[in-house]
Enzyme design. Structure first.
Site, PDB file in Angstrom:
ATOM      1  N   HIS A  42      48.004 -10.907  11.753  1.00 25.64           N
ATOM      2  CA  HIS A  42      47.385 -12.067  12.403  1.00 25.64           C
ATOM      3  C   HIS A  42      47.792 -13.365  11.703  1.00 25.64           C
ATOM      4  CE1 HIS A  42      44.062 -14.019  14.711  1.00 25.64           C
ATOM      5  NE2 HIS A  42      44.065 -14.842  13.673  1.00 25.64           N
ATOM      6  N   GLU A  43      47.611 -13.391  10.389  1.00 26.30           N
ATOM      7  CA  GLU A  43      47.941 -14.614   9.656  1.00 26.30           C
ATOM      8  C   GLU A  43      49.448 -14.877   9.660  1.00 26.30           C
ATOM      9  OE1 GLU A  43      45.595 -16.541   9.080  1.00 26.30           O
ATOM     10  OE2 GLU A  43      43.984 -15.074   9.367  1.00 26.30           O
TER      11      GLU A  43
ATOM     12  N   GLU B 255      46.037 -19.961  17.744  1.00 24.13           N
ATOM     13  CA  GLU B 255      45.454 -18.620  17.781  1.00 24.13           C
ATOM     14  C   GLU B 255      46.230 -17.712  18.727  1.00 24.13           C
ATOM     15  OE1 GLU B 255      42.460 -15.838  16.466  1.00 24.13           O
ATOM     16  OE2 GLU B 255      43.305 -17.716  15.711  1.00 24.13           O
TER      17      GLU B 255
ATOM     18  N   HIS C 155      50.240 -16.904  12.644  1.00 26.56           N
ATOM     19  CA  HIS C 155      50.005 -18.329  12.384  1.00 26.56           C
ATOM     20  C   HIS C 155      51.164 -18.908  11.566  1.00 26.56           C
ATOM     21  CE1 HIS C 155      45.992 -18.827  13.984  1.00 26.56           C
ATOM     22  NE2 HIS C 155      45.486 -17.854  13.241  1.00 26.56           N
TER      23      HIS C 155
END
Length: 504
Positions: free
Chosen positions: A267-268, A297, A271
């Site tokens: 997830h990160e 997001e 980003h």
């Protein structure tokens, strides 16, 4: 001064302010990763000073004069780089000049101290220890909302617009209602399905050191550049970019739960990939910045869920996972593993929630935040209100505050208005991924072969390269041909989990 000279001076001023913000970001990252607890008071003053300096520079009346000079002429055509930067500079300037410097500095100082208090309160499951900081934060954010909105309209709109340009409470509420009405019966059907996953296979012994190596390799494979970034441990995972060449990710490890670190890192990394692929030549100007938190997001969720939790991804990655964790995965089939990582069941923690119930976590926070900012909900009543709403949405009571209203760092950091962007990001991701599937052809085949470059290049060409030159809505419409809608997400959830749980 001629128009082009005025524009050049605005650019120079913008870049200097960006360097100050970047410096503050370094301190903010270090606060969450390595700073000793007793350093919070000093750090709060350091960050408050930097916030004040940024505010002083970005609200200088000279900027207003330069903007007016550029806007008075017809030097820059609509849609040009210069015109787009000027539009966003004007928006930023008009908002910033409504905020007193005293308020900006106090919000920043309070956030640093409140975050430190939140870490302790969360560890001790003690909402009342955090309550004084929540009360102060809400008071300050109400003041900010009043200043920005000039006392007109919903206060919450003023905060929401800072994170997602052009969005309003009413628009969010309408989309969330459509999601809620689709999700609740889907969750019920899944709960009643006999095809339930054995999630115990994810709760075996997964050494943290091996998790770190395996998850970081996956992050590198999908495109996170470790020559321009790194991963550290924090109480709450986040991504912080200081500018071209330096993007920091954080995650957290549980040696008896595979999903936390692996999907948190994916997830990160999503980003981080966005930040690393913004136009470096435009750093310090709107054209070199991410467009919104919702779009941000969407990029993290593209990699974590639409790629990382897909069957094609694990067709490619399951054997490496078995090699990395032979003692706990050698007896597990790919089918069982895939079901386990896509298990759907209501749970306490937002960041560990499954794809289906996740939006309900956001809806709960969205409703509470509106009431906090309007004054209908007192901070002292947050824990009780949270527990009541949680049981209504998820069907079981909260056991303690760390699994309830203290689980997220956002309110301690003054980030009221932020939470809705998570569900908006999920909506955007579904719509964008459907378009990527159309444009790239055999997308599943690419993922199953571990060929992630075409996906990353598609995202860069269609999302990253535009910076803030388009609004979120304009960007979605440009890429997909349609305005943002919850329909693609609803269709995706019904298809994917209908297949997994063998329901209509």
């Amino acid at each position: 001064m001629d128009v082009r000279s005025a524009y050049q001076e605005l650019t120079a001023r913008s870049k200097k302010a960006a360097l100050l913000r970047s410096t503050a970001s370094v301190l903010g990252w270090e606060e969450q990763t390595y700073m000793p607890p007793n350093g919070a008071e000093l750090r709060s003053k350091q960050l408050s000073l930097l916030a004040g300096l940024v505010h002083e520079r970005t609200t200088d009346p000279k900027i207003g004069e330069l903007l007016a000079e550029c806007e008075a002429g017809d030097e820059f055509a609509e849609g040009s780089l210069e015109a787009d930067n000027l539009r966003e500079w004007r928006r930023d300037y008009d908002r910033s000049t409504k905020l007193p410097q005293r308020l900006v500095e106090e919000i920043t100082e309070t956030a640093t101290l409140a975050q430190n208090a939140w870490v302790r309160a969360r560890k001790e499951h003690d909402f009342h220890a955090f309550l004084p900081w929540l009360e102060k934060t809400v008071t300050l954010k109400r003041e900010e909302a009043d200043a920005v909105s000039d006392g007109k309209g919903l206060k919450y709109d003023a905060l929401l617009d800072d994170y997602e340009t052009g969005i309003t409470t009413d628009l969010v509420a309408a989309s969330f209602a459509e999601l809620r009405d689709a999700i609740i019966p889907l969750v019920q059907a899944i709960t009643e399905s006999p095809k339930q996953a054995d999630t115990s296979i994810l709760k075996r012994d997964f050494p943290a050191a091996v998790q770190k190596e395996f998850s970081e390799q996956a992050a590198a494979d999908i495109g996170f550049d470790f020559d321009s970034g790194r991963v550290d441990v924090a109480a709450h995972p986040f991504c912080s970019s200081f500018g071209p060449g330096d993007t920091r990710l954080t995650t957290r490890y549980d040696e008896n739960f595979f999903s936390m670190a692996f999907f948190g890192t994916m997830h990160e990394a999503g980003h981080g990939i966005y930040e690393q692929n913004l136009p470096a030549e435009h750093f310090g100007t709107p054209a070199g910045e991410s467009v919104s938190l919702g779009i941000h997001e969407s990029q993290s969720l593209t990699w974590e869920t639409f790629v990382g939790r897909s069957r094609p991804f694990w067709d490619h990655y399951f054997k490496p996972a078995q090699t990395a964790f032979p003692s706990v995965l050698s007896d597990v089939s790919l089918d069982d593993f895939f079901r386990a990582i896509n298990d759907v069941r209501p749970s306490y923690i937002r960041v560990e929630a499954d794809e289906v119930t996740y939006s309900l976590h956001i809806l709960l926070r969205f409703e509470l935040e509106q009431s906090l900012i309007s004054g209908d909900l007192a901070p002292a009543d947050v824990e009780a209100a949270w527990n009541e709403k949680f049981e209504a949405y998820f069907g079981f009571p909260v056991d303690h505050a760390a699994n309830g209203c203290l689980q997220d760092i956002h309110w301690s950091g003054g980030l009221l208005g932020y939470f809705p962007t998570y569900a908006l990001g999920k909506m955007y991701a579904a719509q964008l991924f459907a378009q990527a599937r159309h444009d790239l052809g055999d997308l599943d085949g690419l993922i199953a072969r571990g060929e992630f470059v075409p996906v990353r290049e598609w995202l860069t060409a269609n999302i990253h390269t535009h910076g803030r030159r388009l609004t979120p809505r304009q960007l979605i419409e440009r890429v997909t041909g349609s305005p943002p809608s919850p329909a693609p997400l609803i269709g995706y959830l019904r298809r994917k989990f209908g297949d997994i749980y063998e329901i209509n």
